[in-house]
Each structure stands twice: as structure tokens, then as C-alpha cells.
Design a protein around this motif. Structure first.
Motif, PDB file in Angstrom:
ATOM      1  N   ALA A 244       0.825  -1.208   0.000  1.00 44.13           N
ATOM      2  CA  ALA A 244       0.000   0.000   0.000  1.00 44.13           C
ATOM      3  C   ALA A 244       0.860   1.259   0.000  1.00 44.13           C
ATOM      4  CB  ALA A 244      -0.939  -0.002   1.206  1.00 44.13           C
ATOM      5  N   SER A 245       1.959   1.241   0.737  1.00 48.16           N
ATOM      6  CA  SER A 245       2.830   2.424   0.779  1.00 48.16           C
ATOM      7  C   SER A 245       3.455   2.701  -0.587  1.00 48.16           C
ATOM      8  CB  SER A 245       3.925   2.234   1.840  1.00 48.16           C
ATOM      9  OG  SER A 245       4.786   1.157   1.493  1.00 48.16           O
ATOM     10  N   PHE A 246       3.843   1.654  -1.300  1.00 47.81           N
ATOM     11  CA  PHE A 246       4.398   1.858  -2.650  1.00 47.81           C
ATOM     12  C   PHE A 246       3.323   2.375  -3.604  1.00 47.81           C
ATOM     13  CE2 PHE A 246       7.625  -1.368  -1.234  1.00 47.81           C
ATOM     14  CZ  PHE A 246       8.715  -0.511  -1.317  1.00 47.81           C
ATOM     15  N   VAL A 247       2.105   1.870  -3.478  1.00 49.92           N
ATOM     16  CA  VAL A 247       1.007   2.375  -4.318  1.00 49.92           C
ATOM     17  C   VAL A 247       0.785   3.861  -4.055  1.00 49.92           C
ATOM     18  CG1 VAL A 247      -1.477   2.238  -4.728  1.00 49.92           C
ATOM     19  CG2 VAL A 247      -0.130   0.138  -4.554  1.00 49.92           C
ATOM     20  N   ILE A 248       0.852   4.272  -2.809  1.00 47.02           N
ATOM     21  CA  ILE A 248       0.673   5.690  -2.465  1.00 47.02           C
ATOM     22  C   ILE A 248       1.768   6.544  -3.091  1.00 47.02           C
ATOM     23  CG2 ILE A 248       0.707   7.328  -0.538  1.00 47.02           C
ATOM     24  CD1 ILE A 248      -0.558   5.013   1.147  1.00 47.02           C
ATOM     25  N   LEU A 249       3.003   6.067  -3.023  1.00 45.48           N
ATOM     26  CA  LEU A 249       4.110   6.826  -3.608  1.00 45.48           C
ATOM     27  C   LEU A 249       3.966   6.970  -5.118  1.00 45.48           C
ATOM     28  CD1 LEU A 249       7.083   5.325  -1.547  1.00 45.48           C
ATOM     29  CD2 LEU A 249       6.158   7.644  -1.368  1.00 45.48           C
ATOM     30  N   PHE A 250       3.545   5.921  -5.787  1.00 48.89           N
ATOM     31  CA  PHE A 250       3.335   5.999  -7.235  1.00 48.89           C
ATOM     32  C   PHE A 250       2.121   6.862  -7.578  1.00 48.89           C
ATOM     33  CE2 PHE A 250       5.574   1.711  -7.364  1.00 48.89           C
ATOM     34  CZ  PHE A 250       6.750   2.239  -7.866  1.00 48.89           C
ATOM     35  N   SER A 251       1.135   6.862  -6.701  1.00 48.54           N
ATOM     36  CA  SER A 251      -0.101   7.595  -6.979  1.00 48.54           C
ATOM     37  C   SER A 251       0.102   9.101  -6.954  1.00 48.54           C
ATOM     38  CB  SER A 251      -1.183   7.214  -5.958  1.00 48.54           C
ATOM     39  OG  SER A 251      -1.474   5.847  -6.004  1.00 48.54           O
ATOM     40  N   TYR A 252       1.033   9.579  -6.142  1.00 39.95           N
ATOM     41  CA  TYR A 252       1.177  11.028  -5.965  1.00 39.95           C
ATOM     42  C   TYR A 252       1.492  11.727  -7.287  1.00 39.95           C
ATOM     43  CZ  TYR A 252       2.635  15.532  -4.148  1.00 39.95           C
ATOM     44  OH  TYR A 252       2.738  16.880  -3.911  1.00 39.95           O
ATOM     45  N   GLY A 253       2.520  11.253  -7.990  1.00 40.85           N
ATOM     46  CA  GLY A 253       2.868  11.874  -9.268  1.00 40.85           C
ATOM     47  C   GLY A 253       1.814  11.630 -10.335  1.00 40.85           C
ATOM     48  N   TYR A 254       1.195  10.448 -10.287  1.00 41.38           N
ATOM     49  CA  TYR A 254       0.159  10.115 -11.271  1.00 41.38           C
ATOM     50  C   TYR A 254      -1.043  11.048 -11.131  1.00 41.38           C
ATOM     51  CZ  TYR A 254      -3.238   7.220 -13.814  1.00 41.38           C
ATOM     52  OH  TYR A 254      -4.192   6.768 -14.695  1.00 41.38           O
ATOM     53  N   LEU A 255      -1.516  11.240  -9.901  1.00 39.11           N
ATOM     54  CA  LEU A 255      -2.692  12.086  -9.681  1.00 39.11           C
ATOM     55  C   LEU A 255      -2.388  13.565  -9.878  1.00 39.11           C
ATOM     56  CD1 LEU A 255      -4.162  10.306  -6.530  1.00 39.11           C
ATOM     57  CD2 LEU A 255      -5.086  10.282  -8.847  1.00 39.11           C
ATOM     58  N   LYS A 256      -1.155  13.939  -9.658  1.00 39.22           N
ATOM     59  CA  LYS A 256      -0.764  15.347  -9.819  1.00 39.22           C
ATOM     60  C   LYS A 256      -0.961  15.813 -11.259  1.00 39.22           C
ATOM     61  CE  LYS A 256       2.841  18.346  -7.957  1.00 39.22           C
ATOM     62  NZ  LYS A 256       4.228  18.393  -7.411  1.00 39.22           N
ATOM     63  N   GLN A 257      -0.929  14.876 -12.211  1.00 40.22           N
ATOM     64  CA  GLN A 257      -1.103  15.202 -13.623  1.00 40.22           C
ATOM     65  C   GLN A 257      -2.573  15.213 -14.043  1.00 40.22           C
ATOM     66  OE1 GLN A 257       1.198  12.049 -15.422  1.00 40.22           O
ATOM     67  NE2 GLN A 257       3.083  13.255 -15.382  1.00 40.22           N
ATOM     68  N   ARG A 258      -3.465  14.750 -13.156  1.00 34.53           N
ATOM     69  CA  ARG A 258      -4.880  14.643 -13.514  1.00 34.53           C
ATOM     70  C   ARG A 258      -5.686  15.783 -12.897  1.00 34.53           C
ATOM     71  NH1 ARG A 258      -1.642  10.726 -15.369  1.00 34.53           N
ATOM     72  NH2 ARG A 258      -2.771   9.449 -16.866  1.00 34.53           N
ATOM     73  N   ARG A 259      -6.869  16.037 -13.491  1.00 37.78           N
ATOM     74  CA  ARG A 259      -7.696  17.143 -13.015  1.00 37.78           C
ATOM     75  C   ARG A 259      -8.788  16.692 -12.041  1.00 37.78           C
ATOM     76  NH1 ARG A 259      -9.486  16.683 -18.608  1.00 37.78           N
ATOM     77  NH2 ARG A 259     -11.650  15.950 -18.744  1.00 37.78           N
ATOM     78  N   GLU A 260      -8.825  15.412 -11.712  1.00 38.01           N
ATOM     79  CA  GLU A 260      -9.807  14.928 -10.749  1.00 38.01           C
ATOM     80  C   GLU A 260      -9.481  15.455  -9.353  1.00 38.01           C
ATOM     81  OE1 GLU A 260     -12.427  12.957 -11.254  1.00 38.01           O
ATOM     82  OE2 GLU A 260     -12.103  12.615 -13.398  1.00 38.01           O
ATOM     83  N   HIS A 261     -10.492  15.415  -8.454  1.00 40.68           N
ATOM     84  CA  HIS A 261     -10.205  15.629  -7.039  1.00 40.68           C
ATOM     85  C   HIS A 261      -9.300  14.487  -6.586  1.00 40.68           C
ATOM     86  CE1 HIS A 261     -12.692  19.050  -6.400  1.00 40.68           C
ATOM     87  NE2 HIS A 261     -13.832  18.435  -6.696  1.00 40.68           N
ATOM     88  N   ARG A 262      -8.169  14.832  -6.025  1.00 33.86           N
ATOM     89  CA  ARG A 262      -7.154  13.816  -5.750  1.00 33.86           C
ATOM     90  C   ARG A 262      -7.244  13.249  -4.342  1.00 33.86           C
ATOM     91  NH1 ARG A 262      -4.416  18.537  -7.740  1.00 33.86           N
ATOM     92  NH2 ARG A 262      -3.975  18.359  -9.983  1.00 33.86           N
ATOM     93  N   GLU A 263      -7.778  14.060  -3.416  1.00 31.78           N
ATOM     94  CA  GLU A 263      -7.641  13.720  -2.003  1.00 31.78           C
ATOM     95  C   GLU A 263      -8.411  12.457  -1.616  1.00 31.78           C
ATOM     96  OE1 GLU A 263      -6.619  17.827  -2.778  1.00 31.78           O
ATOM     97  OE2 GLU A 263      -8.447  16.690  -3.180  1.00 31.78           O
ATOM     98  N   GLU A 264      -9.628  12.298  -2.149  1.00 33.63           N
ATOM     99  CA  GLU A 264     -10.430  11.133  -1.773  1.00 33.63           C
ATOM    100  C   GLU A 264      -9.793   9.813  -2.206  1.00 33.63           C
ATOM    101  OE1 GLU A 264     -13.227  14.579  -1.866  1.00 33.63           O
ATOM    102  OE2 GLU A 264     -11.620  13.814  -3.154  1.00 33.63           O
ATOM    103  N   PHE A 265      -8.929   9.859  -3.183  1.00 34.36           N
ATOM    104  CA  PHE A 265      -8.241   8.657  -3.642  1.00 34.36           C
ATOM    105  C   PHE A 265      -7.494   8.003  -2.486  1.00 34.36           C
ATOM    106  CE2 PHE A 265      -4.681   6.330  -5.405  1.00 34.36           C
ATOM    107  CZ  PHE A 265      -5.218   5.695  -6.525  1.00 34.36           C
ATOM    108  N   TYR A 266      -6.800   8.795  -1.691  1.00 32.75           N
ATOM    109  CA  TYR A 266      -6.001   8.254  -0.593  1.00 32.75           C
ATOM    110  C   TYR A 266      -6.894   7.710   0.520  1.00 32.75           C
ATOM    111  CZ  TYR A 266      -2.363  10.746  -3.080  1.00 32.75           C
ATOM    112  OH  TYR A 266      -1.508  11.183  -4.061  1.00 32.75           O
TER     113      TYR A 266
END
Length: 475
Positions: free
Chosen positions: A82-104
Motif C-alpha cells: 500500500a505504501s508503494f502504491v501511495i508513492l506511485f499515486s502522488y505523481g500520477y494524480l498530480k497530472q490529472r484534473r480529478e479531485h485527488r484527495e479522496e483517492f487516498y
């Protein structure tokens, strides 16, 4: 709950508290970095609490949950993934226009549900953990709402998961009617030596629900579509945390210390394992989408893990656990490379996206090559030792048909992994080195995973010793 019980359950309690804190933080003010940091800190804190929980185990909390060495090992695997998924998700979501916070927040809830599966010894806790995991995945899979393929994948998963949960519930009811107990250990005893209809029918219905979550044949049809449609970090989460929690549950449920699983349960699981190994590798040969290739590959890998489960004995549970640890490390690294190579317009999902990658980004090409070779089981990688332990467990119980299928299907699988590798090292018209900067969190995660792939393939002793020790708590 007394102090000892609180200490034993602290990993679950910390994850639950982190989800609440993240939810309140989102309500106060949206901030992608802050929510990602809270989530990562909570997961790390939960992982660290495992060392304190070790002093309070074995500990049964009511009739629902059991905390022992086996539980702690699997929770450690899930939290690391889960921690590795979170680390990969940060840069991925930063490029998207969706609300990012609920993902975590959803990642926290899904991980908590998977952890509940690991410690479950009762039908109620089993089903609560499964639904917490599944409902979170419905949203995570369709999180990128402006992409039709993501919405389609989410709907497919929703419909099929709901159907499989219904079958699972009915199967548990049939087994309960025979055993008179809702404890999983009694469920296993009910069909261990019985040829009556209710427990056998119940077993088959329960395996339908379990097989869906593990994506084994013939419950695998959702896998390539969902892997393709889900965001890359979510695909990595499904391949690791989601499947890991369910496999930990069935390994505890079906664990046999003697000659392995036999009878009706053994026959059904053997057929599923053989079909998964062959179908997963054969279907992957025809794919050009890397996400779909890895989806079919995951079907085969669950079949490999089932070989160790079926073998049982002293090596069965440790071999299956080590294999999952190696697979988690490798598949997270593979999806991590794909995540870094993706841009805001589209994901790097097709083989053609990797053509000539070595000449543009040699480091990423080298890492991806290592991950693919590990999935294929090449020596000096984690995947090789994972398969070695599985084959050792199978050979110790003379499971020759399963081992023969494993060897043949692994040879078939080598072909489609090498297709991707060959594309990466092919010369193309665009051979200028890329100058883009990789996101720091993803870079750190990828570096750690690359090191682990080789460490687990060269020096397995520390992890293997810990797993063997933990497996003794299964009885």
C-alpha cells in the motif's frame, strides 16, 4: 479491550484512525500533498506498530479476529504494498484534473478491509472485510471519471463483484447449515470428509466468491478489462493488496500440515490451479496491451501460488507466502515504471509505447527488464526463488501434475515477457535521450523495489526464516 488486545490490534486501529483523520483533513481544506503525507505516515505508523503487536500475540479478540505471527507477516506485506502504491499515486494524480484527495482515503479503507481478511476467523469479520475492500475498489477503479474506459471497468467490477458476493453468502449459509458454526475452522471441518450435498455445494459457491477476488479460472473474465480500465496505481493495488488479503484468508482456512489438501476441496482447487496456469499464459500471448498482458499473467501467478497451497505440509504455507512477497515486489515495480512513463493525456499501456525505450530512458528500461524477468522466473531475481520454493513444496508432496503444468506454463509465459523486452531494446527513429524528470516519491519507491527484487533473489534467508516461523502459528 484490555491493553494486550489493544496492542495486538494496533495496526488495524491505526489504519482506521488514519482514515478518519484524512477524511476530516479533506473536509477542512483540500491539499493533495497534505492528504498524501497523512496517508503515508498512517500506513508507516501501522507498519511500525507490528513490532509492538508482536509482544502481545497470539491474541484472539472475541470470536471474530485472531492476531498471530502469520497475521503480522501478511499485514506487513499488505502495508508495504500500500505504501508503494501511495508513492506511485502522488505523481500520477498530480497530472490529472480529478479531485485527488479522496483517492487516498479509499486506499486506506481498502487496505484496512484487506487487513481484516488476514485476521478473520469468523464469517462476520470475513464478510465485513471483503465488502469494505470491494466497495472501495468500485470507486477506485472508476476514479478517472472523464475516461469512459475507467467508468466501464468500474461498472463491470461492481456487477460481477456483487454477483460473486451473493454466491459467497449462499455458500456460507449452506456450510453453516451443516456445521452449525460460523467459524472458518468449523467450515473447513464440515467438508473435510463429508460427501453430503450441502457442504460440497457450499464449498463450490464460496470458492466462486474467493476465486473472483483472486481472479483465477473460471472466475477471471473481469481481470483484463478491469486492469486495462483502472488507473495504473489502482491496477497495482488490485494485483497486490486486494489479492493478498484474500489469499491469506484461504491459506489460513485450508492450511493442512500433513499431505496437503485432498478430497473434494483438493480436486476443485487443483483443477482451478491447472486451468489458471495454462489459460493465463496462453491468453497473454495474443495481447498487445501491457496492462492486459500483466492481467493474464496475474491469473497464472495465482495458479502458481495455489500449487503451494495444495501441497500443504511444512513447506506449503511458507512457499506460498514467499511467492506472494516476490510477486508483490515485482508487479509493483512493473506498474511503477508504467506509471512514471504515463503522461496527462494517456497511459503508457501498449507495447509500442515501450519500443526503443532503452535508447530514450535506459534506467527505466533496465528496471522494467528486471521486473519482467523476475515475473518470468529468471535466476537471481525474486521470481526465480519464489517459483523454486513453490516447486520444492509441490515435490515434497509428489504433486507432479501440478509441477509439470507449472514448468510448461512458465515456459510459455517467457515468450510474452520477452516480447516487451525486445521492444524496449529495438532501435527506432527516435533515439534521443529523454530529459524529463521523474517524480521523487515514485523514484524512491522504484529504487527500493528494484533493490528488493535482487535481494530476495540472492539472499532470501531473513524473509524465509521469518515466514517459516510465522507459518508455525497456523498449526
Amino acid at each position: 479491550m484490555n491493553a494486550a488486545e489493544f496492542t495486538a490490534a494496533s495496526p488495524l486501529l491505526i489504519m482506521s484512525a488514519t482514515a478518519i483523520v484524512a477524511m476530516l483533513a479533506i473536509a477542512v481544506r483540500r491539499n493533495h500533498f497534505v492528504i498524501a503525507a497523512i496517508t503515508l505516515v498512517g500506513v508507516v505508523a501501522s507498519f511500525c506498530s507490528l513490532f509492538f503487536a508482536e509482544s502481545a500475540i497470539p491474541r484472539q479478540i472475541t470470536s471474530l479476529l485472531i492476531f498471530d505471527s502469520y497475521s503480522l507477516v501478511y499485514m506487513a506485506l499488505l502495508l508495504c504494498a500500500a505504501s508503494f502504491v501511495i508513492l506511485f499515486s502522488y505523481g500520477y494524480l498530480k497530472q490529472r484534473r480529478e479531485h485527488r484527495e479522496e483517492f487516498y482515503l479509499l486506499i486506506l479503507l481498502a487496505t484496512t478491509g484487506s487487513m481484516v481478511l488476514v485476521v478473520s476467523r469468523h464469517f462476520i469479520s470475513f464478510f465485513l472485510g471483503l465488502e469494505l475492500l470491494s466497495v472501495s475498489l468500485y470507486v477506485l477503479i472508476s476514479y478517472i471519471r472523464y475516461e469512459a474506459i475507467s467508468i466501464e471497468a468500474g461498472i463491470k467490477y461492481l456487477v460481477l463483484a456483487a454477483s460473486s458476493s451473493s454466491a459467497l453468502l449462499f455458500g456460507l449459509a449452506l456450510i453453516y447449515a451443516e456445521s452449525g458454526s460460523m467459524e472458518l475452522s468449523q467450515f473447513a471441518a464440515a467438508f473435510g470428509h463429508s460427501a453430503t450435498f450441502p457442504p460440497i455445494a457450499g464449498l463450490m459457491l464460496v470458492l466462486t466468491g474467493v476465486g473472483f477476488k483472486l481472479a483465477v479460472v473460471p472466475f477471471h473474465l473481469w481481470t483484463p478489462d478491469v486492469y486495462e480500465g483502472a488507473p495504473l496505481p489502482v491496477t497495482a493495488f488490485i494485483a497486490t493488496v486486494s489479492k493478498g488479503g484474500m489469499f491469506a484468508l484461504i491459506l489460513r482456512w485450508f492450511h493442512v500440515t500433513g499431505t496437503g489438501i485432498s478430497g473434494t476441496a483438493g480436486l476443485i482447487l487443483a483443477i482451478i490451479a491447472i486451468a489458471s496456469m495454462l489459460a493465463g499464459n496462453l491468453l497473454a500471448l495474443t495481447q498487445t496491451n501491457v496492462k492486459r498482458i500483466l492481467a493474464y499473467s496475474s491469473i497464472a501467478h495465482m495458479g502458481y501460488a495455489l500449487v503451494a497451497l495444495l501441497a500443504g505440509g511444512m513447506l506449503g504455507a511458507p512457499a506460498a507466502t514467499y511467492y506472494l512477497a516476490a510477486y508483490f515486489t515485482t508487479i509493483l515495480g512493473a506498474f511503477g515504471v508504467m506509471t512514471i512513463l504515463s503522461d496527462p493525456q494517456r497511459e503508457a499501456a501498449y507495447i509500442d509505447d515501450y519500443r526503443g525505450l532503452f535508447w530514450r530512458r535506459p534506467v527505466l528500461a533496465g528496471i522494467f527488464t528486471a521486473m519482467l524477468l523476475s515475473l518470468a522466473g529468471i535466476p537471481l531475481t525474486a521470481g526465480f526463488l519464489g517459483k523454486f520454493y513453490v516447486m520444492t513444496a509441490g515435490a515434497s508432496q509428489a504433486r507432479w501434475l501440478l509441477l509439470f503444468t507449472l514448468v510448461v506454463s512458465s515456459t510459455i509465459g517467457l515468450f510474452y515477457y520477452l516480447r516487451i523486452v525486445a521492444a524496449m531494446y529495438a532501435k527506432t527513429t527516435d533515439m534521443e535521450p529523454a530529459r524529463s524528470v521523474m517524480p521523487l516519491p515514485a523514484t524512491v519507491a522504484l529504487a527500493v523495489l528494484t533493490g528488493l527484487v535482487f535481494l530476495l533473489g540472492i539472499y532470501p534467508a531473513p524473509l524465509w526464516t521469518a515466514i517459516v516461523t510465522a507459518a508455525r502459528s497456523l498449526g
